[in-house]
Design a protein around this motif. Structure first.
Motif, PDB file in Angstrom:
ATOM      1  N   PHE A  30       0.831  -1.197   0.000  1.00  0.00           N
ATOM      2  CA  PHE A  30       0.000   0.000   0.000  1.00  0.00           C
ATOM      3  C   PHE A  30       0.870   1.253   0.000  1.00  0.00           C
ATOM      4  N   SER A  31       1.919   1.238   0.790  1.00  0.00           N
ATOM      5  CA  SER A  31       2.842   2.379   0.838  1.00  0.00           C
ATOM      6  C   SER A  31       3.468   2.627  -0.537  1.00  0.00           C
ATOM      7  N   GLU A  32       3.819   1.548  -1.233  1.00  0.00           N
ATOM      8  CA  GLU A  32       4.393   1.681  -2.572  1.00  0.00           C
ATOM      9  C   GLU A  32       3.360   2.230  -3.565  1.00  0.00           C
ATOM     10  N   LEU A  33       2.108   1.814  -3.439  1.00  0.00           N
ATOM     11  CA  LEU A  33       1.051   2.343  -4.297  1.00  0.00           C
ATOM     12  C   LEU A  33       0.882   3.841  -4.038  1.00  0.00           C
ATOM     13  N   LYS A  34       0.866   4.208  -2.769  1.00  0.00           N
ATOM     14  CA  LYS A  34       0.607   5.596  -2.381  1.00  0.00           C
ATOM     15  C   LYS A  34       1.763   6.531  -2.746  1.00  0.00           C
ATOM     16  N   SER A  35       2.981   6.147  -2.423  1.00  0.00           N
ATOM     17  CA  SER A  35       4.100   7.075  -2.595  1.00  0.00           C
ATOM     18  C   SER A  35       4.831   6.936  -3.925  1.00  0.00           C
ATOM     19  N   LYS A  36       4.973   5.705  -4.402  1.00  0.00           N
ATOM     20  CA  LYS A  36       5.744   5.490  -5.636  1.00  0.00           C
ATOM     21  C   LYS A  36       4.862   5.251  -6.847  1.00  0.00           C
ATOM     22  N   ARG A  37       3.584   4.994  -6.589  1.00  0.00           N
ATOM     23  CA  ARG A  37       2.619   4.702  -7.655  1.00  0.00           C
ATOM     24  C   ARG A  37       3.058   3.511  -8.507  1.00  0.00           C
ATOM     25  N   LEU A 124      -4.022   1.144   6.636  1.00  0.00           N
ATOM     26  CA  LEU A 124      -3.691   1.726   5.336  1.00  0.00           C
ATOM     27  C   LEU A 124      -3.851   3.240   5.412  1.00  0.00           C
ATOM     28  N   ASP A 125      -2.830   3.899   5.891  1.00  0.00           N
ATOM     29  CA  ASP A 125      -2.886   5.344   6.087  1.00  0.00           C
ATOM     30  C   ASP A 125      -2.776   6.055   4.739  1.00  0.00           C
ATOM     31  N   GLY A 126      -3.841   6.745   4.354  1.00  0.00           N
ATOM     32  CA  GLY A 126      -3.822   7.460   3.089  1.00  0.00           C
ATOM     33  C   GLY A 126      -5.021   7.139   2.205  1.00  0.00           C
ATOM     34  N   VAL A 127      -5.920   6.278   2.679  1.00  0.00           N
ATOM     35  CA  VAL A 127      -7.151   6.001   1.938  1.00  0.00           C
ATOM     36  C   VAL A 127      -8.014   7.257   1.986  1.00  0.00           C
ATOM     37  N   GLN A 128      -8.540   7.660   0.842  1.00  0.00           N
ATOM     38  CA  GLN A 128      -9.313   8.899   0.786  1.00  0.00           C
ATOM     39  C   GLN A 128     -10.819   8.685   0.642  1.00  0.00           C
ATOM     40  N   VAL A 129     -11.214   7.595   0.005  1.00  0.00           N
ATOM     41  CA  VAL A 129     -12.633   7.322  -0.217  1.00  0.00           C
ATOM     42  C   VAL A 129     -12.888   5.843   0.058  1.00  0.00           C
ATOM     43  N   GLU A 130     -14.009   5.561   0.724  1.00  0.00           N
ATOM     44  CA  GLU A 130     -14.374   4.167   0.978  1.00  0.00           C
ATOM     45  C   GLU A 130     -15.655   3.838   0.223  1.00  0.00           C
ATOM     46  N   LEU A 131     -15.667   2.664  -0.376  1.00  0.00           N
ATOM     47  CA  LEU A 131     -16.858   2.145  -1.055  1.00  0.00           C
ATOM     48  C   LEU A 131     -17.136   0.743  -0.526  1.00  0.00           C
ATOM     49  N   GLN A 132     -18.411   0.434  -0.332  1.00  0.00           N
ATOM     50  CA  GLN A 132     -18.805  -0.934  -0.006  1.00  0.00           C
ATOM     51  C   GLN A 132     -19.667  -1.412  -1.152  1.00  0.00           C
ATOM     52  N   ALA A 133     -19.390  -2.604  -1.643  1.00  0.00           N
ATOM     53  CA  ALA A 133     -20.137  -3.109  -2.788  1.00  0.00           C
ATOM     54  C   ALA A 133     -20.512  -4.567  -2.589  1.00  0.00           C
TER      55      ALA A 133
END
Length: 149
Positions: A30-37, A124-133
């Motif tokens: 998750f950190s890699e997704l958030k910071s390094k994309r 997961l620090d940095g999640v901006q929007v939550e969806l439940q489906a």
């Protein structure tokens, strides 16, 4: 000695109440997704009482690739890095946390995922929007776009 046993018992109870353990790789990816994309999305699975990384999507994968990575009859957690353009023509990105619990999944599985969701999401620090489906229509691209703006 009795105090140590009592503390161990309290720790076990707290862990049991909050759900499952979170594997360190989840936070790292998750950190890699958030910071390094490095990734477009990550799909997480609960296996043997812990949350693990099941699949990562490369940065060039589409939203359709992401939704196809979610099993039709089993629950999952996922994060998706959504790129979009605002009305002012600015390029932006938001990280979505998606709790996928299809109606066709087993009741016990839905209960485990539901009871563990908040604790896992906090990791997961940095999640901006939550969806439940519970159905693919509840996380369509139009809904994601609408929630991002």
């Amino acid at each position: 000695m009795a105090m140590v046993q009592k503390l161990e018992c309290l720790t076990l109870q707290a862990n049991a109440a909050s759900g499952v353990a979170v594997y360190d790789e989840c936070k790292l990816k998750f950190s890699e997704l958030k910071s390094k994309r490095n990734y477009r999305f990550i799909v997480f699975k609960i296996e043997q009482q812990q949350v693990i990384v099941e699949k990562v999507g490369s940065p060039d994968e589409s939203y359709e690739d992401f939704t196809n990575a979610l099993p039709p009859n089993e629950c999952r957690y996922a994060v998706y890095d959504f790129d979009f353009t605002t009305d002012e023509n600015c390029q932006k990105s938001k990280i979505f946390f998606i709790a996928w619990a299809p109606d066709t999944s087993k009741v016990r599985e839905k209960m485990v995922y539901a009871s563990s969701k908040d604790r896992f999401k906090r990791e997961l620090d940095g999640v901006q929007v939550e969806l439940q489906a519970t159905d693919p229509s509840e996380m369509s691209l139009d809904i994601v776009k609408g929630r991002a703006l």
